[in-house]
Design a protein around this motif. Structure first.
Motif, PDB file in Angstrom:
ATOM      1  N   CYS A 126       0.820  -1.222   0.000  1.00  9.64           N
ATOM      2  CA  CYS A 126       0.000   0.000   0.000  1.00  9.64           C
ATOM      3  C   CYS A 126       0.851   1.268   0.000  1.00  9.64           C
ATOM      4  O   CYS A 126       0.422   2.320  -0.508  1.00  9.64           O
ATOM      5  N   LEU A 127       2.073   1.209   0.567  1.00  9.21           N
ATOM      6  CA  LEU A 127       2.919   2.398   0.661  1.00  9.21           C
ATOM      7  C   LEU A 127       3.275   2.951  -0.716  1.00  9.21           C
ATOM      8  O   LEU A 127       3.499   4.165  -0.853  1.00  9.21           O
ATOM      9  N   CYS A 128       3.332   2.084  -1.725  1.00 10.09           N
ATOM     10  CA  CYS A 128       3.729   2.572  -3.049  1.00 10.09           C
ATOM     11  C   CYS A 128       2.654   3.462  -3.674  1.00 10.09           C
ATOM     12  O   CYS A 128       2.923   4.182  -4.649  1.00 10.09           O
ATOM     13  N   ARG A 129       1.435   3.429  -3.130  1.00  8.79           N
ATOM     14  CA  ARG A 129       0.341   4.231  -3.671  1.00  8.79           C
ATOM     15  C   ARG A 129       0.115   5.515  -2.878  1.00  8.79           C
ATOM     16  O   ARG A 129      -0.768   6.306  -3.227  1.00  8.79           O
ATOM     17  N   CYS A 130       0.879   5.731  -1.820  1.00  4.43           N
ATOM     18  CA  CYS A 130       0.708   6.948  -1.016  1.00  4.43           C
ATOM     19  C   CYS A 130       1.211   8.158  -1.786  1.00  4.43           C
ATOM     20  O   CYS A 130       2.305   8.129  -2.367  1.00  4.43           O
TER      21      CYS A 130
END
Length: 512
Positions: A126-130
């Motif tokens: 999910c961090l890659c979409r922040c």
């Protein structure tokens, strides 16, 4: 079942006659049956623990590498956002640890720990979409909450299987994987940075994606390979004897051999005085909270865990700030890995010497690591030093990072007579260390001070001195505890002997 217990009494010796081979690896001077048992246990438990800690630290350390590799500029993080990201992770990590270890004394570790690993792996994706700092704060909090189960939980499991002459080596091998992960995160960032633009993702975003891909299969393996604790284990690899034809032709004998291996594990812990699980009672909780164990050991670990510059990428930021020469993104990620190479080497040296040459004494390596820290951080606080010595200090500070396994091994030994205390103390040590880490970096490792973190370097010097002092206090209290127990044991033997003599005298008088 009785045959299994009898066999365990024969195979597992209270005091093993040490040979020179044991200085290389401790199983080499043990009975063949115990050696086979330990080989299977090491292969499954220690391998999984190390791989699991590797992915935990990979996912924990990636934020620093992403930050210096384009995340800062793309998300506009020009204040203290990196500090806040670290603090959000730490807050989640702190909240989850003690509740998690309490649950581990009631829920099978082979279910709880892998479930949390899968959770933090999904969150890493999910961090890659922040796209904003606030989104990163939220995800990092839940990553920390999920990761809080792993380190204290696996330390509890490891401490439930290994004896004193084996424990520091396993704990330190387990801990070394964190340094390997931090190194690999740097190498990985240098490699995936060139993927920037593919699939619409920047290089730093690819780091989170690749981390998740590496983490998921390891997390799923935990459901199979974590053996729980000896009295509840149902590990498949302890149900098969090394002779492959046993279960095929003699199923009953195979069951008996499986029971023998379980009995080996129980007998080994009995000889260490390490108690099995017991109910929580008011008396037990009062005993835990009024004992010196939880306070001295927690202070020891707090000073160790905060006695380093892990809260800020100090070496990388020094390189990034340099103008003459100017370092590339690959160099900024690669060169700081030398610090973790030093951590790996010194951690293994601490473990082998503590278990063998030092006969289980945990204090000397702790003092050595503290002294190295003091020398390195005082030098960096001065700052105006030779460039070669500055690099030496950045690299050698890794010698103070490798004491976690020794501190945990010491805690298992000190708290051996109460399983629930051992679980809570181990969790408390790690949790309180991160309580301090949640706010201390905001004061002394402020990003705006980079790369000359004078407040941070001075703070670490004081903390390292406190680590040494606390180590000596803990050893003195432990020695006093051993003497007291020895005295009580002799008194009990005297009382029992007196009772037997009196009984014999009554019998003789009656017959007369």
């Amino acid at each position: 079942m009785q045959d299994s217990a009898d066999k365990a009494d024969i195979v597992i010796q209270e005091k093993v006659q040490q040979k020179w081979q044991s200085y290389l690896w401790d199983t080499l001077d043990k009975a063949p049956e115990e050696r086979k048992f330990l080989f299977k246990l090491d292969f499954a438990l220690l391998t999984f623990a190390s791989l699991g800690y590797f992915i935990k630290y990979l996912d924990q350390a990636n934020i620093n590498n992403a930050f210096v590799s384009g995340m800062k500029e793309q998300l506009g993080l020009y204040g203290n956002e990196l500090n806040y990201m670290q603090s959000c992770w730490t807050a989640g990590y702190v909240i989850g640890q003690i509740p998690s270890n309490i649950l581990l004394t009631r829920i099978r570790p082979s279910i709880w720990i892998p479930s949390m690993e899968v959770t933090w792996t999904i969150l890493t994706f999910c961090l890659c979409r922040c796209s904003t700092a606030r989104q990163v704060y939220a995800v990092r909090f839940f990553v920390g909450l999920a990761e809080s189960s792993f380190y204290p939980g696996m330390q509890y499991v490891i401490g439930s299987w290994y004896r004193k002459d084996e424990l520091a080596k396993r704990s330190c091998i387990f801990h070394v994987s964190s340094a390997i992960a931090t190194m690999c995160s740097g190498y990985l960032m240098a490699a995936v940075y060139h993927l920037g633009g593919r699939g619409g993702f920047a290089g730093w975003q690819w780091l989170f994606i690749v981390d998740g891909i590496i983490s998921l299969p390891i997390a799923l393996a935990g459901f199979l390979f974590i053996p729980d604790v000896p009295e509840t284990s149902r590990a498949f690899y302890l149900n098969i004897d090394v002779r492959g034809d046993v279960l095929r032709y003699k199923p009953a004998l195979g069951l008996r051999l499986a029971l023998q291996e379980r009995e080996y594990a129980k007998k080994r812990m009995q000889l260490e005085g390490r108690k099995p699980r017991a109910p929580y009672t008011k008396a037990k909780i009062r005993k835990i909270l009024t004992s010196w164990h939880i306070y001295a050991l927690t202070a020891l670990y707090v000073f160790f865990n905060n006695g380093g510059a892990g809260a800020a990428p100090v070496f990388a930021q020094f390189l990034k700030d340099s103008k003459h020469p100017k370092y590339s993104i690959a160099q900024i990620n690669d060169y700081p890995t030398t610090t973790y190479a030093v951590q790996i080497v010194t951690t293994l040296i601490y473990a082998w010497t503590s278990d063998s040459i030092l006969k289980g004494d945990r204090l000397p390596p702790i003092v050595f690591g503290g002294v190295i820290n003091i020398v390195c951080y005082i030098s960096l606080a001065i700052w105006n030093i030779r460039e070669g010595w500055r690099w030496t200090c950045y690299i050698l500070m890794g010698a103070g990072f490798g004491l976690s396994g020794l501190c945990m091994a010491w805690a298992h030994e000190i708290c051996a007579d109460d399983n629930e205390e051992r679980a809570i103390v181990v969790a408390s040590m790690n949790e309180m260390a991160y309580v301090l880490q949640a706010w201390l970096p905001l004061l002394v490792w402020q990003q705006i001070d980079a790369p000359q973190y004078r407040k941070g370097f001075i703070t670490i010097t004081v903390i390292s001195a406190s680590l040494i002092v606390t180590g000596f206090i803990t050893k003195a209290l432990h020695k006093s505890q051993i003497r007291r127990r020895s005295y009580q044991s002799r008194e009990n033997e005297t009382v029992r002997s007196s009772g037997e003599d009196a009984s014999e005298h009554v019998q003789i008088t009656t017959k007369g």
